[in-house]
Design a protein around this motif. Structure first.
Motif, short mmCIF file in Angstrom:
data_model
loop_
_atom_site.label_atom_id
_atom_site.label_comp_id
_atom_site.label_asym_id
_atom_site.label_seq_id
_atom_site.Cartn_x
_atom_site.Cartn_y
_atom_site.Cartn_z
N THR A 56 29.60 -6.99 -10.39
CA THR A 56 29.60 -7.33 -11.80
C THR A 56 28.47 -8.32 -12.11
N SER A 87 31.23 -10.44 -8.82
CA SER A 87 32.38 -9.84 -8.15
C SER A 87 32.00 -8.46 -7.64
N THR A 88 32.54 -8.10 -6.47
CA THR A 88 32.15 -6.86 -5.82
C THR A 88 33.33 -5.93 -5.60
N THR A 89 33.01 -4.66 -5.49
CA THR A 89 34.00 -3.64 -5.16
C THR A 89 33.33 -2.59 -4.29
#
Length: 113
Positions: free
Chosen positions: A51, A55-57
């Motif tokens: 993001t 923030s990571t995914t």
């Protein structure tokens, strides 16, 4: 809008590569950024996302092996890929959240067994 992916190549299983995607023509810092990949005969799949806030995914198959990061000053998103497997072989593309129709030319990753 340009999304210039680079860093792909041929590597043996267990090896590492670092992909880069430099963006231009977009407000990079306010865009979530994603890496996708597409293997021959398969649908394009999400590999990782980050993001605007950092923030990571990750997709399930790469979790624990790949790391996505970004440098807003350089307008670049990175994908560090470790412990590569033959099933990671694909063309890798980056995408910006608010520019869904722009994929760039991608970079080819080939992992030999």
């Amino acid at each position: 809008v340009q999304l210039q992916a680079s860093g792909g190549g041929l590597v043996q299983a267990g090896g590492s590569l670092r992909l880069s995607c430099q963006a231009s023509g977009i407000p990079f810092s306010s865009n979530d950024m994603y890496w996708y990949r597409q293997a021959p005969g398969k649908q394009r799949e999400l590999v990782a996302g980050i993001t605007s806030g950092g923030s990571t995914t990750y997709g399930g198959s790469v979790k624990g092996r790949f790391t996505i990061s970004r440098d807003n000053a350089e307008k670049t998103v990175y994908l560090q890929m470790n412990n590569l497997k033959p099933e990671d072989t694909a063309a890798y593309y980056c995408k910006a959240l608010y520019y869904p129709n722009y994929w760039g030319q991608g970079t080819q990753v080939t992992v030999s067994s």
